[in-house]
Design an enzyme around this catalytic site. Structure first.
Site, PDB file in Angstrom:
ATOM      1  N   CYS A 168      -2.550  -0.447   7.490  1.00 42.61           N
ATOM      2  CA  CYS A 168      -1.691   0.725   7.326  1.00 42.61           C
ATOM      3  C   CYS A 168      -1.829   1.669   8.516  1.00 42.61           C
ATOM      4  O   CYS A 168      -0.848   2.269   8.966  1.00 42.61           O
ATOM      5  CB  CYS A 168      -1.999   1.456   6.021  1.00 42.61           C
ATOM      6  SG  CYS A 168      -1.384   0.564   4.568  1.00 42.61           S
ATOM      7  N   GLU A 194       0.748   3.996   1.722  1.00 47.30           N
ATOM      8  CA  GLU A 194       1.160   4.467   3.045  1.00 47.30           C
ATOM      9  C   GLU A 194       2.332   3.637   3.569  1.00 47.30           C
ATOM     10  O   GLU A 194       3.304   4.182   4.108  1.00 47.30           O
ATOM     11  CB  GLU A 194      -0.016   4.393   4.026  1.00 47.30           C
ATOM     12  CG  GLU A 194      -1.228   5.194   3.593  1.00 47.30           C
ATOM     13  CD  GLU A 194      -2.193   4.445   2.663  1.00 47.30           C
ATOM     14  OE1 GLU A 194      -3.273   4.993   2.385  1.00 47.30           O
ATOM     15  OE2 GLU A 194      -1.866   3.326   2.204  1.00 47.30           O
ATOM     16  N   HIS A 253       0.829  -1.201   0.000  1.00 46.10           N
ATOM     17  CA  HIS A 253       0.000   0.000   0.000  1.00 46.10           C
ATOM     18  C   HIS A 253       0.864   1.252   0.000  1.00 46.10           C
ATOM     19  O   HIS A 253       2.008   1.249   0.467  1.00 46.10           O
ATOM     20  CB  HIS A 253      -0.932   0.002   1.205  1.00 46.10           C
ATOM     21  CG  HIS A 253      -2.049  -0.982   1.087  1.00 46.10           C
ATOM     22  ND1 HIS A 253      -3.098  -1.031   1.950  1.00 46.10           N
ATOM     23  CD2 HIS A 253      -2.281  -1.964   0.166  1.00 46.10           C
ATOM     24  CE1 HIS A 253      -3.934  -1.976   1.589  1.00 46.10           C
ATOM     25  NE2 HIS A 253      -3.447  -2.574   0.509  1.00 46.10           N
ATOM     26  N   CYS A 267      -6.127   1.845   5.233  1.00 48.62           N
ATOM     27  CA  CYS A 267      -6.805   0.638   5.697  1.00 48.62           C
ATOM     28  C   CYS A 267      -6.389   0.358   7.150  1.00 48.62           C
ATOM     29  O   CYS A 267      -5.514   1.023   7.705  1.00 48.62           O
ATOM     30  CB  CYS A 267      -6.457  -0.545   4.799  1.00 48.62           C
ATOM     31  SG  CYS A 267      -4.749  -1.129   4.972  1.00 48.62           S
TER      32      CYS A 267
END
Length: 176
Positions: free
Chosen positions: A116, A87, A85, A113
């Protein structure tokens, strides 16, 4: 001769616009996300979602979850997704180059999410600023996710700017 003054964006608009540019590198066939970490008004790391370096990209069949969207429900089976992801990639970039993330703010084109968010808390990120909302797909787990977000000292905030690439970037905004 008068010089026309430009309409300068505020800091949140400025950083979110950069995050939107970063996401243009994302190759996930789902959501395309860009993120950046900012400390003392300086960008210290960026990240976008995609497969680990050296692996085939999602749009090349590198991720089974992305290649078989009908097999996996939205927001589920992240454990079999090989995409990193945005992040997490920003955090990992900072770590790779020895840059501290404590008290940094995260700007991301989509609210992080659950996973993260945990990683950002562990890295002692101060605040999250996001463009598009994300909700945990399981309603029974949303209170746990919302509780997790309360631990960011600087809070979690939506930045309201226009996204001219919404349909390209956000899977549930695409025309079917």
């Amino acid at each position: 001769m008068a010089i026309e003054k430009l309409n300068r964006p505020d800091w949140h608009e400025y950083y979110m616009s950069i995050a939107m540019t970063v996401r243009r590198r994302a190759n996930c066939v789902g959501n395309r996300v860009g993120a950046l970490l900012v400390h003392d008004k300086r960008i210290i790391a960026t990240g976008y979602n995609g497969t680990p370096a050296g692996m085939p990209n999602c749009d090349e069949g590198g991720c089974d979850r992305c290649a078989n969207r009908d097999k996996y429900k939205s927001g589920e089976a992240y454990d079999v997704c090989i995409c990193v992801h945005a992040e997490a990639n920003a955090l990992l970039s900072a770590a790779r180059f020895g840059i501290a993330t404590e008290r940094a703010d995260l700007y991301t084109t989509m609210r992080p999410c659950f996973s993260c968010a945990k990683e950002l808390l562990q890295a002692q990120v101060n605040a999250i600023y996001f463009l598009h909302d994300w909700q945990h797909p399981r309603e029974d787990l949303r209170p746990h996710y919302d509780n997790l977000l309360k631990y960011f000292p600087g809070g979690v905030h939506r930045v309201d700017i226009e996204d001219t690439e919404l349909e390209w970037a956000v899977s549930n905004a695409r025309k079917k």
